[in-house]
Design an enzyme around this catalytic site. Structure first.
Site, PDB file in Angstrom:
ATOM      1  N   ASP A  66     -12.729  43.303  -6.709  1.00 19.86           N
ATOM      2  CA  ASP A  66     -12.609  42.694  -8.047  1.00 19.86           C
ATOM      3  C   ASP A  66     -13.752  43.093  -8.979  1.00 19.86           C
ATOM      4  OD1 ASP A  66     -14.148  41.054  -6.282  1.00 19.86           O
ATOM      5  OD2 ASP A  66     -13.843  39.269  -7.514  1.00 19.86           O
ATOM      6  N   HIS A  67     -14.747  43.827  -8.456  1.00 22.61           N
ATOM      7  CA  HIS A  67     -15.880  44.261  -9.290  1.00 22.61           C
ATOM      8  C   HIS A  67     -15.958  45.772  -9.477  1.00 22.61           C
ATOM      9  CE1 HIS A  67     -17.676  40.189  -9.387  1.00 22.61           C
ATOM     10  NE2 HIS A  67     -16.905  40.077  -8.323  1.00 22.61           N
ATOM     11  N   HIS A 143     -24.688  36.743  -1.144  1.00 18.94           N
ATOM     12  CA  HIS A 143     -23.227  36.837  -1.050  1.00 18.94           C
ATOM     13  C   HIS A 143     -22.904  37.350   0.359  1.00 18.94           C
ATOM     14  CE1 HIS A 143     -19.319  36.833  -2.831  1.00 18.94           C
ATOM     15  NE2 HIS A 143     -19.167  38.127  -2.997  1.00 18.94           N
ATOM     16  N   ASP A 211     -21.234  36.258  -8.003  1.00 21.87           N
ATOM     17  CA  ASP A 211     -20.921  36.350  -6.577  1.00 21.87           C
ATOM     18  C   ASP A 211     -22.155  36.121  -5.703  1.00 21.87           C
ATOM     19  OD1 ASP A 211     -18.641  37.313  -7.956  1.00 21.87           O
ATOM     20  OD2 ASP A 211     -17.915  38.185  -6.086  1.00 21.87           O
ATOM     21  N   HIS A 270     -16.151  34.245 -13.819  1.00 27.35           N
ATOM     22  CA  HIS A 270     -15.702  34.469 -12.436  1.00 27.35           C
ATOM     23  C   HIS A 270     -15.023  33.219 -11.855  1.00 27.35           C
ATOM     24  CE1 HIS A 270     -15.773  35.730  -8.181  1.00 27.35           C
ATOM     25  NE2 HIS A 270     -15.940  36.960  -8.613  1.00 27.35           N
TER      26      HIS A 270
HETATM   27 ZN   LIG Z   1     -15.916  38.539  -7.198  1.00 27.67          ZN
HETATM   28 ZN   LIG Z   2     -17.702  39.278  -4.158  1.00 28.66          ZN
END
Ligand SMILES: [Zn+2]
Ligand SMILES: [Zn+2]
Length: 308
Positions: A66-67, A143, A211, A270
């Protein structure tokens, strides 16, 4: 001197109709810096209308899809926007960045410009000048894989005081150099910039943290920023268990982090796809950080030097 900031999206995990993945665009002196590039980021960039060719640097926080999964498409689009071999693109990210990007580039092998890779450890002592005095600092978050937090700083030169230059009988043609902070020699005398410059002035700063769990180090890292943009994956305080498990934050935790770092403004981003109406949880953050703003597509602002 100013910094324009725009959120390109506010989603975590996957893009939704009406919610692009979390990503940020910064513009300073005509050069743009993009942070994160998930699926669909280039669509939001195009809608925003600040242009695509003038992206000087792309920062990647970490290698979750997603990044970063929007990167090959964006690199091709930058190539198709008239960018030439004399305009290299810098990419900054955690260790392994070059390997990850080269793998993604199997589907985008031909680009008319070069990519310069800057891999960061996130130990906390690294910095990099992005463009025109815009300084980048980096700190590792917490994370499930290596994930970098980014801080941007722009210094403000002290004010030039012409009456002092006149009193010292420094001829006009030397003023510019002194203003730039360079000493000058006039006849037999040397003048230092401090003799004609006022006291140090506060510059601009902002941070993007996504994150990660909130940590003491991050609170220090974001200290006193003018704008703090922070992930807030979960709205309901009861989801704190999930936040701990998945290494994210709740709205309340993001607000606590902002407040611990004495950030001046806070934007949240996010949001989990399970959070269709983030606004319903605004008060969870607002009890801790009253002026909190919930991020939305193309939310933007201009950070400017403030005269004291
Ligand atoms: Zn993310
Ligand atoms: Zn992540």
């Amino acid at each position: 001197m100013m910094i324009d900031v725009a959120l390109l999206g506010t989603g975590g995990t996957l893009p939704l109709p009406g919610r692009f993945l979390s990503s940020l665009l910064i513009r300073h002196s005509g050069v743009m810096t993009l942070i994160d590039c998930g699926e669909g980021t280039q669509v939001s960039l195009r809608e925003l209308g600040w242009g695509i060719k003038d992206i000087g640097t792309i920062l990647i926080t970490h290698f979750h899809a997603d990044h970063i999964s929007g990167l090959p498409g964006l690199l091709l689009t930058i190539g198709n926007s008239g960018r030439t071999a004399n305009e290299p693109l810098t990419m900054v990210g955690p260790r392994g960045l070059q390997r990850v990007v080269e793998h993604l580039r199997v589907i985008a092998p031909h680009l008319p410009y070069q990519i310069i890779f800057r891999e960061m450890t996130g130990r906390g002592d690294e910095q990099l000048e992005l463009n025109h005095g815009l300084r980048l600092k980096v700190q590792m978050g917490d994370h499930d894989i290596a994930c970098l937090a980014y801080r941007f700083e722009l210094d403000r030169a002290p004010q030039f005081q012409p009456e002092r230059a006149k009193a010292l009988e420094i001829p006009l043609q030397f003023w510019k150099s002194l203003q730039r902070g360079e000493p000058v020699i006039v006849g037999e005398k040397t003048f230092q910039p401090e003799q004609v410059l006022g006291p140090p002035r506060v510059g601009l700063s902002m941070a993007f943290v996504t994150d990660t769990r909130p940590t003491e180090k991050l609170a220090q890292f974001i200290e006193d920023v003018d704008l703090f943009i922070c992930e807030a994956s979960y709205g309901d305080p009861e989801d704190r268990v999930k936040a701990i498990e998945n290494k994210h934050m709740t709205f309340g935790e993001a607000a606590m982090l902002a407040s611990a770092g004495r950030a001046k403004q806070l934007w949240l981003t996010h949001f989990s796809p399970a959070l269709p109406f983030p606004d319903r949880y605004r008060k969870e953050a607002a009890v801790i950080f009253p002026t909190v703003v919930l991020g939305e597509k193309h939310l933007n602002t201009t950070l400017k030097f403030i005269d004291a």
